[in-house]
Write a protein that holds these residues in place. Structure first.
Motif, PDB file in Angstrom:
ATOM      1  N   GLY A  12       0.817  -1.206   0.000  1.00 49.81           N
ATOM      2  CA  GLY A  12       0.000   0.000   0.000  1.00 49.81           C
ATOM      3  C   GLY A  12       0.849   1.253   0.000  1.00 49.81           C
ATOM      4  N   PHE A  13       1.951   1.217   0.741  1.00 46.72           N
ATOM      5  CA  PHE A  13       2.837   2.382   0.768  1.00 46.72           C
ATOM      6  C   PHE A  13       3.510   2.584  -0.585  1.00 46.72           C
ATOM      7  N   ALA A  14       3.963   1.491  -1.195  1.00 47.74           N
ATOM      8  CA  ALA A  14       4.588   1.600  -2.522  1.00 47.74           C
ATOM      9  C   ALA A  14       3.615   2.161  -3.547  1.00 47.74           C
ATOM     10  N   ALA A  15       2.322   1.923  -3.321  1.00 52.78           N
ATOM     11  CA  ALA A  15       1.305   2.399  -4.265  1.00 52.78           C
ATOM     12  C   ALA A  15       1.213   3.923  -4.314  1.00 52.78           C
ATOM     13  N   ILE A  16       1.866   4.608  -3.385  1.00 51.53           N
ATOM     14  CA  ILE A  16       1.928   6.071  -3.491  1.00 51.53           C
ATOM     15  C   ILE A  16       2.524   6.465  -4.844  1.00 51.53           C
ATOM     16  N   GLY A  17       3.392   5.595  -5.384  1.00 51.78           N
ATOM     17  CA  GLY A  17       3.920   5.840  -6.725  1.00 51.78           C
ATOM     18  C   GLY A  17       2.814   5.912  -7.761  1.00 51.78           C
ATOM     19  N   GLY A  18       1.768   5.104  -7.585  1.00 57.01           N
ATOM     20  CA  GLY A  18       0.606   5.184  -8.462  1.00 57.01           C
ATOM     21  C   GLY A  18      -0.184   6.455  -8.225  1.00 57.01           C
ATOM     22  N   ALA A  71      15.837  -0.660 -12.051  1.00 54.04           N
ATOM     23  CA  ALA A  71      15.252  -1.675 -11.169  1.00 54.04           C
ATOM     24  C   ALA A  71      16.109  -2.937 -11.092  1.00 54.04           C
ATOM     25  N   ASP A  72      16.701  -3.359 -12.211  1.00 54.11           N
ATOM     26  CA  ASP A  72      17.518  -4.575 -12.208  1.00 54.11           C
ATOM     27  C   ASP A  72      18.874  -4.354 -11.555  1.00 54.11           C
ATOM     28  N   HIS A  73      19.455  -3.176 -11.757  1.00 57.13           N
ATOM     29  CA  HIS A  73      20.798  -2.930 -11.235  1.00 57.13           C
ATOM     30  C   HIS A  73      20.791  -2.425  -9.788  1.00 57.13           C
ATOM     31  N   TYR A  74      19.831  -1.581  -9.454  1.00 58.51           N
ATOM     32  CA  TYR A  74      19.866  -0.924  -8.145  1.00 58.51           C
ATOM     33  C   TYR A  74      18.699  -1.305  -7.241  1.00 58.51           C
ATOM     34  N   SER A  75      17.836  -2.157  -7.677  1.00 57.17           N
ATOM     35  CA  SER A  75      16.694  -2.687  -6.937  1.00 57.17           C
ATOM     36  C   SER A  75      15.410  -1.930  -7.244  1.00 57.17           C
ATOM     37  N   ARG A  76      14.301  -2.610  -6.995  1.00 57.94           N
ATOM     38  CA  ARG A  76      12.977  -2.010  -7.210  1.00 57.94           C
ATOM     39  C   ARG A  76      12.793  -0.806  -6.284  1.00 57.94           C
ATOM     40  N   LYS A  77      13.255  -0.949  -5.048  1.00 62.93           N
ATOM     41  CA  LYS A  77      13.071   0.102  -4.046  1.00 62.93           C
ATOM     42  C   LYS A  77      13.820   1.374  -4.424  1.00 62.93           C
ATOM     43  N   VAL A  78      15.076   1.243  -4.823  1.00 63.31           N
ATOM     44  CA  VAL A  78      15.873   2.404  -5.196  1.00 63.31           C
ATOM     45  C   VAL A  78      15.296   3.072  -6.446  1.00 63.31           C
ATOM     46  N   ALA A  79      14.777   2.274  -7.373  1.00 66.30           N
ATOM     47  CA  ALA A  79      14.158   2.842  -8.580  1.00 66.30           C
ATOM     48  C   ALA A  79      12.994   3.751  -8.214  1.00 66.30           C
ATOM     49  N   SER A 118       5.153   3.586 -12.558  1.00 65.72           N
ATOM     50  CA  SER A 118       4.070   2.734 -13.056  1.00 65.72           C
ATOM     51  C   SER A 118       4.585   1.384 -13.526  1.00 65.72           C
ATOM     52  N   SER A 119       5.858   1.292 -13.885  1.00 65.96           N
ATOM     53  CA  SER A 119       6.453   0.010 -14.264  1.00 65.96           C
ATOM     54  C   SER A 119       6.889  -0.790 -13.049  1.00 65.96           C
ATOM     55  N   ILE A 120       7.484  -0.114 -12.081  1.00 61.93           N
ATOM     56  CA  ILE A 120       8.161  -0.814 -10.986  1.00 61.93           C
ATOM     57  C   ILE A 120       7.251  -1.099  -9.801  1.00 61.93           C
ATOM     58  N   VAL A 121       6.305  -0.225  -9.505  1.00 60.99           N
ATOM     59  CA  VAL A 121       5.417  -0.473  -8.357  1.00 60.99           C
ATOM     60  C   VAL A 121       4.723  -1.832  -8.472  1.00 60.99           C
ATOM     61  N   PRO A 122       4.090  -2.162  -9.611  1.00 65.13           N
ATOM     62  CA  PRO A 122       3.444  -3.485  -9.686  1.00 65.13           C
ATOM     63  C   PRO A 122       4.427  -4.645  -9.559  1.00 65.13           C
ATOM     64  N   ILE A 123       5.638  -4.487 -10.107  1.00 64.32           N
ATOM     65  CA  ILE A 123       6.646  -5.548  -9.970  1.00 64.32           C
ATOM     66  C   ILE A 123       7.005  -5.738  -8.504  1.00 64.32           C
ATOM     67  N   TYR A 124       7.294  -4.647  -7.823  1.00 65.47           N
ATOM     68  CA  TYR A 124       7.663  -4.707  -6.406  1.00 65.47           C
ATOM     69  C   TYR A 124       6.547  -5.356  -5.587  1.00 65.47           C
ATOM     70  N   SER A 406       2.330  -7.626 -14.566  1.00 66.33           N
ATOM     71  CA  SER A 406       3.341  -7.745 -13.518  1.00 66.33           C
ATOM     72  C   SER A 406       3.578  -9.175 -13.081  1.00 66.33           C
ATOM     73  N   GLU A 407       2.681 -10.112 -13.458  1.00 64.89           N
ATOM     74  CA  GLU A 407       2.781 -11.468 -12.921  1.00 64.89           C
ATOM     75  C   GLU A 407       3.033 -12.544 -13.975  1.00 64.89           C
ATOM     76  N   ILE A 408       3.017 -12.220 -15.259  1.00 64.28           N
ATOM     77  CA  ILE A 408       3.062 -13.270 -16.272  1.00 64.28           C
ATOM     78  C   ILE A 408       4.466 -13.581 -16.781  1.00 64.28           C
ATOM     79  N   PHE A 409       5.482 -12.849 -16.304  1.00 69.31           N
ATOM     80  CA  PHE A 409       6.837 -13.039 -16.830  1.00 69.31           C
ATOM     81  C   PHE A 409       7.750 -13.694 -15.796  1.00 69.31           C
TER      82      PHE A 409
END
Length: 556
Positions: A12-18, A71-79, A118-124, A406-409
């Motif tokens: 829910g907190f990460a969703a602030i990005g949305g 996201a791949d190099h520095y993490s989802r959170k840092v992105a 919008s790309s990274i929040v759903p992945i995280y 976010s879930e099919i790959f």
């Protein structure tokens, strides 16, 4: 540093990005009807307004393509923290704008943030959540978008009504749009600081060889800190086996993504995001003021505000029940419903509307070419169709369009593939944001038929291509998409591998090796942990626990 461990809170907190996405959508719709904005920026309409509006999704397109690298190099959170900084910079430029170019630059920078978020929040969120509630927590992204739209619209509405003589005051101060654009940086500051107290994605940690940290995060999230919890060990084993399988494949992540079997999935993810834009929903959000002016009913800003409330309220049922409803059914029902409301609205305007000539033109509706004049029942029906359209999107395509890609790959290509999917969203968002003002100006009611036809096409496409993914772990998606059954054929879902594995671990039939800290990860000795060791609450506890169920094993 203290780390949050409640999945609902973290997602829910990460969703602030949305919510930042939502803030940007209504940051334009709320000012379009004010004299302060029209006077200061030279009353932009048609292509000029389209260019201003399209600046944000254009930046988002670039941001979404760039997101996988961060996201791949520095993490989802840092992105997400990097995206927050971009939003703050962009908001400052927007609030300080002295001309259209400066406003567009600010919107482009804000767009870079929204594209990444919008790309990274759903992945995280998907990588944090267990499968039984994954749809629910990823849907929080869409719910946050609706809250962002609503909150920023009312900030805009309050500023427009409360500053100077109101939105129709020809001398209204520019604070009517500067204050809301400055206020919108507040959630970005909250997101940036709060993410320091959120964990890294366990799947990202595992992909970097940080297995001990990954195990502890899984334990904190799903086992109340106990690494010997069967569910924790089962998920750990699933992730480990999936990554081992990916490492055995010689292909790089880019080459793997464009192999035909996987590329079909990439195209599906991109299509879901494309159709969510071509449904016409964001156009309703951007230019609802124009639509309400055309209906010639009540205050356009006040009437539009009801739509934002509906968007928030009707997204909630989807958040609660998306894991029960699944993904496929909402996609099909949503396309059919939105197609219906658009065709009805277009027909009402075609048969009961008229060109907006000098006889019907007023200062309040001078931006439109087609109007339903002095026909209250028809105007009410048009507004009702708009509300029903928004309600349909909110319960169906809104949350599913973010959850599904976010879930099919698989893990190896997830960030890259989701960034491509989201880029498709932003490409069409950019095209439509720029094209719709001229469409409204030149073809008026026919625009509704165009978007109705898009929804009909989406219905057909999803029927033949969209598979049900609810109830499967991220590591089981290869089984779903490699199945020989047809997408529309109802299949009895077999028992999840991770559930069966958890039962075997709990029964003592399976031992799962877990890493020690003393040696490098790639050569670290492993411990076989059984769930029956009550003293092994954390990795540190396992290392100091008395001999018994936890015993040293050979290096993997």
């Amino acid at each position: 540093m203290w780390q949050a461990s409640n999945v609902y809170f973290i997602c829910g907190f990460a969703a602030i990005g949305g919510a930042l996405f939502g803030f940007d959508i209504s940051s334009m719709s709320g000012v379009l009807g004010t004299q302060a904005y029209k006077r200061y920026f030279g009353n932009p309409v048609s292509y000029a307004q389209g260019g201003i509006t399209a600046a944000m999704p254009a930046g988002s397109l670039v941001g979404s393509l760039f997101s996988s690298f961060v996201a791949d190099h520095y993490s989802r959170k840092v992105a997400l923290q990097f995206a927050s900084v971009l939003w703050i910079i962009g908001s400052i430029l927007m609030a300080a704008s002295i001309n259209i170019p400066m406003l567009c630059v600010g919107r482009v920078i804000c767009g870079l943030c929204v594209g990444i978020a919008s790309s990274i929040v759903p992945i995280y969120q998907a990588e944090i959540a267990p499968k039984r509630i994954r749809g629910r927590v990823v849907s929080l992204q869409q719910w946050a978008i609706t809250w962002g739209i609503l909150i920023q619209f009312f900030i805009q509405f309050g500023a427009a009504e409360g500053i100077g003589g109101g939105p129709q005051d020809p001398n209204q101060p520019t604070a009517a749009f500067r204050i809301p654009w400055a206020v919108q940086m507040v959630p970005a500051w909250i997101l940036f600081i709060g993410l320091f107290f959120c964990p890294y994605s366990p799947r990202w940690l595992a992909s970097k060889g940080r297995w001990e940290e990954a195990l502890q995060v899984l334990a904190n999230l799903h086992g109340k800190g106990k690494i010997d919890d069967p569910r924790v060990l089962a998920q750990y084993r699933e992730i480990e086996e999936a990554l081992e399988k990916e490492r055995e494949q010689a292909a790089s992540s880019v080459k793997m993504m464009f192999e035909w079997k996987m590329f079909r999935r990439v195209l599906l993810g991109m299509s879901v995001q494309m159709w969510s834009q071509l449904s016409g929903m964001n156009i309703m959000m951007y230019y609802i003021v124009y639509i309400m002016e055309g209906a010639h009913i009540a205050s356009p800003l006040a009437t539009a505000s009801i739509q934002y409330v509906i968007n928030v309220v009707m997204t909630f049922p989807a958040v609660m029940w998306i894991d029960k409803w699944g993904r496929r059914r909402p996609l099909l029902c949503g396309s059919f419903g939105m197609m219906t409301w658009l065709f009805v609205s277009g027909a009402l305007q075609q048969y009961f509307g008229q060109p907006n000539t000098d006889a019907t033109r007023t200062p309040q509706n001078s931006d439109i070419t087609w109007i339903v004049y002095e026909n209250r029942p028809v105007s009410s029906a048009i507004v009702s169709c708009s509300y029903l359209f928004v309600a349909t999107f909110a319960m169906t395509w809104g949350p599913v369009s973010w959850t599904y890609p976010s879930e099919i790959f698989p893990s190896k290509i997830r960030a890259k593939a989701v960034s491509l999917s989201t880029a498709a969203n932003w490409f069409w968002n950019t095209v439509l944001a720029f094209a719709v003002p001229p469409l409204l100006w030149n073809i008026s009611f026919r625009m509704y038929y165009v978007f109705g036809a898009f929804n009909a096409a989406a219905l057909i496409h999803m029927f033949f291509m969209a598979r049900e993914t609810a109830g499967y772990t991220l590591e089981e998606m290869d089984d779903v998409f490699n199945s020989k059954s047809r997408p529309w054929e109802t299949q009895k879902k077999p028992k999840s591998r991770v559930d069966q594995l958890a039962e075997d671990i709990e029964a003592g039939n399976v031992e799962v090796p877990v890493p020690l800290r003393e040696a490098p990860v790639d050569v670290a000795p492993m411990m076989k942990v059984q769930s029956s060791n009550p003293s092994a609450s954390t990795v540190e506890d396992v290392k100091t626990a008395s001999p018994g169920p936890a015993t040293l094993a050979e290096s993997k």
